[in-house]
Design a protein around this motif. Sequence first.
Motif, PDB file in Angstrom:
ATOM      1  N   LEU A   2     -28.501 -16.092 -15.946  1.00 13.46           N
ATOM      2  CA  LEU A   2     -29.081 -16.948 -14.828  1.00 13.46           C
ATOM      3  C   LEU A   2     -28.382 -16.454 -13.359  1.00 13.46           C
ATOM      4  N   PRO A   3     -28.981 -16.033 -12.060  1.00 15.58           N
ATOM      5  CA  PRO A   3     -27.779 -16.131 -10.951  1.00 15.58           C
ATOM      6  C   PRO A   3     -28.336 -17.349 -10.717  1.00 15.58           C
ATOM      7  N   VAL A   4     -27.051 -17.518  -9.513  1.00 22.69           N
ATOM      8  CA  VAL A   4     -27.442 -19.024  -8.939  1.00 22.69           C
ATOM      9  C   VAL A   4     -28.597 -19.651  -8.486  1.00 22.69           C
ATOM     10  N   THR A   5     -29.430 -20.140  -7.842  1.00 17.10           N
ATOM     11  CA  THR A   5     -31.265 -20.460  -8.080  1.00 17.10           C
ATOM     12  C   THR A   5     -30.991 -21.668  -7.562  1.00 17.10           C
ATOM     13  N   ALA A   6     -31.271 -21.993  -6.096  1.00 17.31           N
ATOM     14  CA  ALA A   6     -31.365 -22.820  -5.528  1.00 17.31           C
ATOM     15  C   ALA A   6     -33.464 -23.634  -4.880  1.00 17.31           C
ATOM     16  N   ASP A   7     -33.188 -24.534  -4.825  1.00 13.15           N
ATOM     17  CA  ASP A   7     -34.552 -25.026  -3.723  1.00 13.15           C
ATOM     18  C   ASP A   7     -33.855 -24.665  -2.740  1.00 13.15           C
ATOM     19  N   PRO A   8     -35.020 -24.454  -2.034  1.00 14.41           N
ATOM     20  CA  PRO A   8     -35.103 -23.683  -0.714  1.00 14.41           C
ATOM     21  C   PRO A   8     -34.250 -24.660   0.267  1.00 14.41           C
ATOM     22  N   ARG A   9     -34.283 -25.891  -0.112  1.00 17.66           N
ATOM     23  CA  ARG A   9     -34.329 -27.133   1.331  1.00 17.66           C
ATOM     24  C   ARG A   9     -32.807 -27.376   0.680  1.00 17.66           C
ATOM     25  N   ASP A  10     -32.229 -26.474  -0.199  1.00 18.10           N
ATOM     26  CA  ASP A  10     -30.789 -27.313  -0.264  1.00 18.10           C
ATOM     27  C   ASP A  10     -29.826 -26.018   0.115  1.00 18.10           C
ATOM     28  N   VAL A  11     -30.349 -24.944   1.033  1.00 22.93           N
ATOM     29  CA  VAL A  11     -29.227 -24.097   1.405  1.00 22.93           C
ATOM     30  C   VAL A  11     -29.632 -22.937   2.287  1.00 22.93           C
ATOM     31  N   ARG A  12     -28.676 -22.277   3.283  1.00 20.74           N
ATOM     32  CA  ARG A  12     -29.216 -21.950   4.356  1.00 20.74           C
ATOM     33  C   ARG A  12     -29.342 -20.489   3.764  1.00 20.74           C
ATOM     34  N   TRP A  13     -30.264 -20.096   4.068  1.00 26.65           N
ATOM     35  CA  TRP A  13     -30.835 -18.622   3.038  1.00 26.65           C
ATOM     36  C   TRP A  13     -31.338 -17.796   3.935  1.00 26.65           C
ATOM     37  N   GLN A  14     -32.124 -18.903   5.659  1.00 26.79           N
ATOM     38  CA  GLN A  14     -32.576 -17.828   6.252  1.00 26.79           C
ATOM     39  C   GLN A  14     -32.550 -16.632   6.975  1.00 26.79           C
ATOM     40  N   ASP A  15     -30.631 -16.955   7.348  1.00 29.08           N
ATOM     41  CA  ASP A  15     -30.702 -15.736   8.067  1.00 29.08           C
ATOM     42  C   ASP A  15     -29.381 -15.171   7.263  1.00 29.08           C
ATOM     43  N   ASP A  16     -29.341 -15.359   5.591  1.00 31.12           N
ATOM     44  CA  ASP A  16     -28.054 -14.828   4.822  1.00 31.12           C
ATOM     45  C   ASP A  16     -28.473 -13.901   3.732  1.00 31.12           C
ATOM     46  N   PRO A  17     -27.672 -12.648   3.805  1.00 29.42           N
ATOM     47  CA  PRO A  17     -28.424 -10.969   2.962  1.00 29.42           C
ATOM     48  C   PRO A  17     -27.987 -11.825   1.326  1.00 29.42           C
ATOM     49  N   GLY A  18     -26.775 -12.759   1.302  1.00 27.52           N
ATOM     50  CA  GLY A  18     -26.424 -12.872   0.360  1.00 27.52           C
ATOM     51  C   GLY A  18     -27.786 -14.058  -0.990  1.00 27.52           C
ATOM     52  N   GLN A  60     -32.624 -17.602  -4.738  1.00 27.14           N
ATOM     53  CA  GLN A  60     -31.368 -16.742  -5.711  1.00 27.14           C
ATOM     54  C   GLN A  60     -30.535 -16.040  -5.277  1.00 27.14           C
ATOM     55  N   ARG A  61     -29.198 -16.076  -5.463  1.00 31.89           N
ATOM     56  CA  ARG A  61     -27.715 -15.886  -4.918  1.00 31.89           C
ATOM     57  C   ARG A  61     -28.507 -13.992  -5.359  1.00 31.89           C
ATOM     58  N   ARG A  62     -27.877 -13.250  -4.632  1.00 34.71           N
ATOM     59  CA  ARG A  62     -28.039 -12.057  -4.562  1.00 34.71           C
ATOM     60  C   ARG A  62     -26.777 -11.164  -5.792  1.00 34.71           C
ATOM     61  N   PHE A  63     -27.355 -10.013  -6.182  1.00 37.16           N
ATOM     62  CA  PHE A  63     -25.937  -9.493  -7.373  1.00 37.16           C
ATOM     63  C   PHE A  63     -26.890  -8.145  -7.481  1.00 37.16           C
ATOM     64  N   GLU A  64     -25.736  -7.587  -7.495  1.00 37.91           N
ATOM     65  CA  GLU A  64     -25.998  -6.577  -7.799  1.00 37.91           C
ATOM     66  C   GLU A  64     -26.833  -5.821  -9.672  1.00 37.91           C
ATOM     67  N   PRO A  65     -27.707  -5.056  -9.914  1.00 37.70           N
ATOM     68  CA  PRO A  65     -28.646  -4.751 -10.749  1.00 37.70           C
ATOM     69  C   PRO A  65     -27.320  -3.576 -11.088  1.00 37.70           C
ATOM     70  N   LEU A  66     -27.755  -3.779 -12.824  1.00 39.14           N
ATOM     71  CA  LEU A  66     -26.854  -2.666 -13.302  1.00 39.14           C
ATOM     72  C   LEU A  66     -28.065  -1.445 -13.207  1.00 39.14           C
ATOM     73  N   ARG A  67     -26.885  -0.288 -13.103  1.00 33.62           N
ATOM     74  CA  ARG A  67     -27.600   1.316 -12.735  1.00 33.62           C
ATOM     75  C   ARG A  67     -28.089   1.289 -13.605  1.00 33.62           C
ATOM     76  N   VAL A  68     -28.830   2.488 -14.016  1.00 28.28           N
ATOM     77  CA  VAL A  68     -29.421   3.145 -15.038  1.00 28.28           C
ATOM     78  C   VAL A  68     -29.498   4.818 -15.293  1.00 28.28           C
ATOM     79  N   SER A  69     -28.987   6.054 -15.297  1.00 25.09           N
ATOM     80  CA  SER A  69     -29.145   6.954 -15.215  1.00 25.09           C
ATOM     81  C   SER A  69     -30.980   7.652 -15.955  1.00 25.09           C
ATOM     82  N   THR A  70     -31.676   8.222 -15.085  1.00 25.05           N
ATOM     83  CA  THR A  70     -32.476   8.707 -15.882  1.00 25.05           C
ATOM     84  C   THR A  70     -32.586  10.218 -15.514  1.00 25.05           C
ATOM     85  N   PRO A  71     -33.540  10.275 -16.160  1.00 27.02           N
ATOM     86  CA  PRO A  71     -34.375  11.511 -15.389  1.00 27.02           C
ATOM     87  C   PRO A  71     -34.500  11.729 -14.348  1.00 27.02           C
TER      88      PRO A  71
END
Length: 116
Positions: A2-18, A60-71
Amino acid sequence: LLPVTADPRDVRWQDDPGWVLKAAWCNTGDTVAAVDVTPAPRWAQLSGQARRRPERWIVQRRFEPLRVSTPWGDLLSCIGVYTVNGKTAGAYARVTRRPFVDGHATDVALLVGDHD
């Protein structure tokens, strides 16, 4: 896993694209949002709800999901696992062209087999 997950009261997320904002009990992705990709009116609505009732939200901390090749080209993928009382109860898979897997993603088959 699981990506780092937090209570919104515990981190500064409002202007952080991370950080990605999510309703705590949402399983459809319709409340997944990030300051840099969510349209401003929708971001204002969701982030305002999170500030007023933070106990109903997570970040949640943003992460890069796996890209899959499709038709249909390369798509971002997400595999999720449902749990009940800490035990695996099921799984799902979704794909999207968007910057992250949210309520606009498409459900796809998740095939599980032996790994011999």
